[in-house]
Design a protein around this motif. Structure first.
Motif, PDB file in Angstrom:
ATOM      1  N   LEU A  68      36.252  32.925  38.438  1.00 40.37           N
ATOM      2  CA  LEU A  68      37.255  33.170  39.685  1.00 40.37           C
ATOM      3  C   LEU A  68      38.238  34.250  39.629  1.00 40.37           C
ATOM      4  CD1 LEU A  68      38.049  31.976  42.508  1.00 40.37           C
ATOM      5  CD2 LEU A  68      39.548  30.285  41.450  1.00 40.37           C
ATOM      6  N   GLY A  69      38.805  34.362  38.344  1.00 37.92           N
ATOM      7  CA  GLY A  69      39.984  35.213  38.246  1.00 37.92           C
ATOM      8  C   GLY A  69      39.199  36.749  38.188  1.00 37.92           C
ATOM      9  N   ILE A  70      38.174  36.844  37.555  1.00 36.07           N
ATOM     10  CA  ILE A  70      37.614  38.319  37.607  1.00 36.07           C
ATOM     11  C   ILE A  70      37.169  38.618  39.009  1.00 36.07           C
ATOM     12  CG2 ILE A  70      35.354  39.320  36.688  1.00 36.07           C
ATOM     13  CD1 ILE A  70      35.554  37.469  34.040  1.00 36.07           C
ATOM     14  N   ALA A  71      36.472  37.518  39.678  1.00 35.42           N
ATOM     15  CA  ALA A  71      35.950  37.857  40.972  1.00 35.42           C
ATOM     16  C   ALA A  71      37.144  38.249  42.153  1.00 35.42           C
ATOM     17  CB  ALA A  71      35.257  36.739  41.700  1.00 35.42           C
ATOM     18  N   TYR A  72      38.341  37.192  41.661  1.00 36.59           N
ATOM     19  CA  TYR A  72      39.683  37.728  42.620  1.00 36.59           C
ATOM     20  C   TYR A  72      39.981  39.399  42.156  1.00 36.59           C
ATOM     21  CZ  TYR A  72      40.709  33.595  44.938  1.00 36.59           C
ATOM     22  OH  TYR A  72      40.598  32.300  45.621  1.00 36.59           O
ATOM     23  N   ALA A  73      39.887  39.807  41.004  1.00 36.72           N
ATOM     24  CA  ALA A  73      40.144  41.055  40.541  1.00 36.72           C
ATOM     25  C   ALA A  73      39.437  42.067  41.204  1.00 36.72           C
ATOM     26  CB  ALA A  73      40.125  41.067  38.842  1.00 36.72           C
ATOM     27  N   GLN A  74      38.054  41.617  41.129  1.00 39.67           N
ATOM     28  CA  GLN A  74      37.071  42.808  41.752  1.00 39.67           C
ATOM     29  C   GLN A  74      37.390  42.838  43.181  1.00 39.67           C
ATOM     30  OE1 GLN A  74      35.198  44.711  39.970  1.00 39.67           O
ATOM     31  NE2 GLN A  74      35.673  44.007  38.075  1.00 39.67           N
ATOM     32  N   ASP A  75      37.864  41.701  43.830  1.00 37.60           N
ATOM     33  CA  ASP A  75      38.153  41.765  45.314  1.00 37.60           C
ATOM     34  C   ASP A  75      39.638  42.214  45.629  1.00 37.60           C
ATOM     35  OD1 ASP A  75      36.652  41.082  47.793  1.00 37.60           O
ATOM     36  OD2 ASP A  75      38.101  39.503  47.901  1.00 37.60           O
ATOM     37  N   GLU A  76      40.040  42.864  44.631  1.00 38.86           N
ATOM     38  CA  GLU A  76      41.624  43.411  44.739  1.00 38.86           C
ATOM     39  C   GLU A  76      42.574  42.276  45.141  1.00 38.86           C
ATOM     40  OE1 GLU A  76      41.142  46.931  47.271  1.00 38.86           O
ATOM     41  OE2 GLU A  76      40.126  48.106  45.615  1.00 38.86           O
ATOM     42  N   GLN A  77      42.234  41.174  44.854  1.00 40.19           N
ATOM     43  CA  GLN A  77      43.403  39.957  45.270  1.00 40.19           C
ATOM     44  C   GLN A  77      44.094  39.528  43.947  1.00 40.19           C
ATOM     45  OE1 GLN A  77      41.958  36.625  47.943  1.00 40.19           O
ATOM     46  NE2 GLN A  77      40.062  37.735  48.021  1.00 40.19           N
ATOM     47  N   GLU A  78      44.898  40.576  43.387  1.00 40.70           N
ATOM     48  CA  GLU A  78      45.622  40.543  42.080  1.00 40.70           C
ATOM     49  C   GLU A  78      46.059  39.187  41.475  1.00 40.70           C
ATOM     50  OE1 GLU A  78      47.449  44.201  41.872  1.00 40.70           O
ATOM     51  OE2 GLU A  78      45.751  45.283  41.128  1.00 40.70           O
ATOM     52  N   ASP A  79      46.959  38.727  42.497  1.00 37.66           N
ATOM     53  CA  ASP A  79      47.814  37.717  42.166  1.00 37.66           C
ATOM     54  C   ASP A  79      47.104  36.456  42.135  1.00 37.66           C
ATOM     55  OD1 ASP A  79      50.231  38.980  42.473  1.00 37.66           O
ATOM     56  OD2 ASP A  79      50.663  38.750  44.481  1.00 37.66           O
ATOM     57  N   LYS A  80      46.009  36.477  42.938  1.00 38.46           N
ATOM     58  CA  LYS A  80      45.218  35.114  42.972  1.00 38.46           C
ATOM     59  C   LYS A  80      44.275  35.276  41.446  1.00 38.46           C
ATOM     60  CE  LYS A  80      44.784  33.979  47.635  1.00 38.46           C
ATOM     61  NZ  LYS A  80      43.744  33.587  48.797  1.00 38.46           N
ATOM     62  N   ALA A  81      43.952  36.429  41.138  1.00 41.77           N
ATOM     63  CA  ALA A  81      43.386  36.665  40.030  1.00 41.77           C
ATOM     64  C   ALA A  81      44.309  36.282  38.707  1.00 41.77           C
ATOM     65  CB  ALA A  81      42.719  38.209  39.877  1.00 41.77           C
TER      66      ALA A  81
END
Length: 588
Positions: A508-521
């Motif tokens: 989930l963290g990697i996917a959020y990071a790739q989707d540019e949702q850094e705080d959630k990542a």
């Protein structure tokens, strides 16, 4: 030869396979199947005998039940024989007498005895003919029973025996029809209750089976056999607390009932109450220290724990069985091999499996097990030989085909693996084989065919919708395809199913990071890190995400932890030095 002289000829108690095997009630894979088990006191099929004789018959019958429950089959056969001497018409006493004699190892003498009984009573005695017919294989007795039913429609005894035979042949719909008709006519007859409940259960109507048993239990709370069947249903349905309470209640009424001890030990183990499980097993062995069936049953149970202690105890028990005359050498050798395999003593496991193979050269399961050990020893060609032999012996069994796929996977021959797993899925009834679907999906991913892998993972998720790990596999697949929003959605579902699934949090963290949702990542990756502080992948992605947010000290902490955890990215050490320099510069 009369029943009394037959019992005297039994000699030492021997444990041999009963001709009833497959005709009884197997409520749980964890409880060894026995012939149909019935509550005492069933109404006789024919007219009652005089009260004095009836009282004597009841006394011996109950004595037989106690011996039966303790596994003392010769004593049980003697008691049931005396019960029948007092009341020849007791149908249930005939059932139990036959069971006891067979368990005591004299099936052939039993056939001879009942042949003489049929001749003595004449061809017109239907009950005696039914008792004799029950000693024949199910496939042989079914036509005769069907003919008898046509001649006497609605006859409860004939319906009962026809249903018993149909269950043995796995004709569940036919058995249910016969036994429901018998139950409607005589619901208070113990064998009718037992087999009608089994037919309901095997037909998928567990609720109906439970309702029938609970209705009987409500009227007759002292019916311990009914209570025990409910406990077994509880086990099958994962209601372990209820199973244990009911097993304890049975033992309160029958303190030496071995089957109740088995149910209690299973329930206790599933509840994590290891001491209670061990005490129940010790009670079994204390009651029957040298009985091979009891030893095998306890060995099977403790082996399934797969703990070091359990496997060591199982090995001792299986070895003991192999020293007992008349014990099942096949079961002993196979159990010993299984325990050796799980304790990673592979050479000893291979030897024991091969010994079992000599005892049963046509048994595909044994041959397949030899192949599994060869596979674990990385003896791939030897494994292939065994798996192909197993396939030849049983072309419809999925295990050997799947194991051929495992051999291919071990050698990174992904396309060959796909071929074998697809073969499994084409077998009748195997279209939902989770092992084949999962491994095939992994092999498709290995060759870059993510869409076919996705199709298989979707099928697995439909089969196991509450499995967090399966959801994670599907979410990983979406990440491989860079479908980040879909991956995020499924990872979130996986974390809700199991909040301690670190792979789901990491993905989930990697996917959020790739989707540019850094705080959630960062939030997801920190949760993954809390579950495993030295996971290199989590640390490097977390460091990179903190770096992109400009939080240099947190990035540095995670990159340093990454190196300490054995991370192999050669660029990270140089990056660490750069970060240290930047942090020092800011401080100045």
């Amino acid at each position: 030869m009369t029943r009394r002289s037959l019992v005297g000829a039994l000699g030492l108690l021997l444990a041999v396979e009963s001709v009833f095997v497959g005709t009884g009630i197997a409520w749980s894979d964890d409880v060894p199947p026995k012939p149909a088990s019935d509550a005492p006191g069933a109404a006789p099929v024919v007219a009652p005998v005089a009260s004095a004789a009836a009282a004597e018959a009841k006394k011996y019958f109950e004595s037989g039940d106690v011996a039966r429950e303790e596994g003392r089959w010769e004593a049980a056969a003697t008691a049931y024989s005396k019960s029948l001497d007092a009341d020849e018409s007791n149908y249930l006493a005939h059932l139990r007498y036959q069971e006891a004699v067979i368990e005591a190892g004299s099936a052939s003498l039993l056939v001879q005895s009942y042949d003489e009984q049929v001749n003595e009573h004449g061809a017109t005695d239907k009950s005696m003919k039914l008792h004799r017919l029950r000693l024949e294989p199910a496939s042989a007795r079914t036509p005769a029973l069907s003919a008898m039913l046509k001649a006497s429609p609605g006859d409860v005894a004939v319906l009962l025996e026809l249903g018993r035979a149909q269950l043995a042949l796995d004709d569940v719909s036919g058995a249910r029809k016969s036994l429901e008709a018998a139950y409607a006519a005589k619901s208070d007859f113990a064998d009718v209750l037992a087999l009608s409940v089994e037919a309901l259960r095997r037909a998928g109507d567990g609720a109906g089976a439970r309702a029938r048993l609970e209705a009987i239990q409500k009227v007759s709370p002292e019916n311990f056999e009914c209570l025990l069947r409910l406990a077994r249903l509880d086990l099958a349905e994962g209601k372990f607390d209820n199973a244990m309470k009911r097993a304890d209640a049975v033992l309160g009424m029958r303190p030496t009932y071995l089957t109740a001890f088995f149910v209690k030990s299973e329930a206790a183990a599933r509840l994590g109450r290891i001491e209670d499980a061990r005490n129940a097993l010790d009670a079994i062995l204390k009651s029957r220290p040298d009985d091979p069936d009891a030893i095998l049953a306890v060995g099977d149970f403790v082996a399934k724990s797969a703990t070091k202690e359990g496997l060591e105890k199982a090995i001792v028990l299986y070895k003991k069985v192999l020293t007992i005359k008349g014990a099942s050498q096949l079961r002993g050798q196979y159990g010993l091999a299984w325990a050796y395999e799980r304790s990673n003593q592979l050479d000893l496991a291979a030897t024991a499996y091969r010994e079992a193979g000599l005892l049963a050269p046509g048994d595909a399961a044994v041959v397949n097990s030899i192949g599994v050990v060869c596979l674990k020893q990385k003896k791939f060609q030897d494994a292939i030989v065994q798996f192909k032999k197993a396939i030849d012996l049983d072309p419809l069994a999925p295990e050997a085909y799947a194991n051929m796929g495992a051999v291919a996977d071990e050698q990174a021959d992904w396309n060959e693996g796909i071929k074998w797993y697809l073969t499994v899925l084409k077998l009748k009834g195997q279209e939902k084989n989770v092992r084949a679907l999962l491994n095939c999906s992994f092999d498709y991913e290995a060759v870059g065919n993510y869409k076919k892998a996705e199709d298989m993972l979707v099928k697995v998720r439909a089969i196991r919708p509450d499995d967090s790990e399966i959801a994670t596999f599907l979410a990983d697949n979406q990440s491989f395809q860079k479908k980040w929003k879909s991956a995020i959605k499924i990872y979130l579902e996986a974390t809700k199913l199991d909040e301690k699934n670190r792979f789901a949090w990491r993905g989930l963290g990697i996917a959020y990071a790739q989707d540019e949702q850094e705080d959630k990542a960062i939030d997801a990756l920190e949760k993954a890190k809390a579950l495993k502080a030295d996971d290199a992948t989590t640390l490097v992605v977390l460091g990179d995400t903190y770096l992109s947010k400009g939080e240099l000290e947190k990035a540095l902490t995670n990159f340093e932890a990454y190196v300490k955890a054995g991370g192999s990215n050669g660029d990270i050490p140089a990056l660490i030095e750069q970060l240290k320099a930047q942090i020092d510069a800011k401080k100045k």
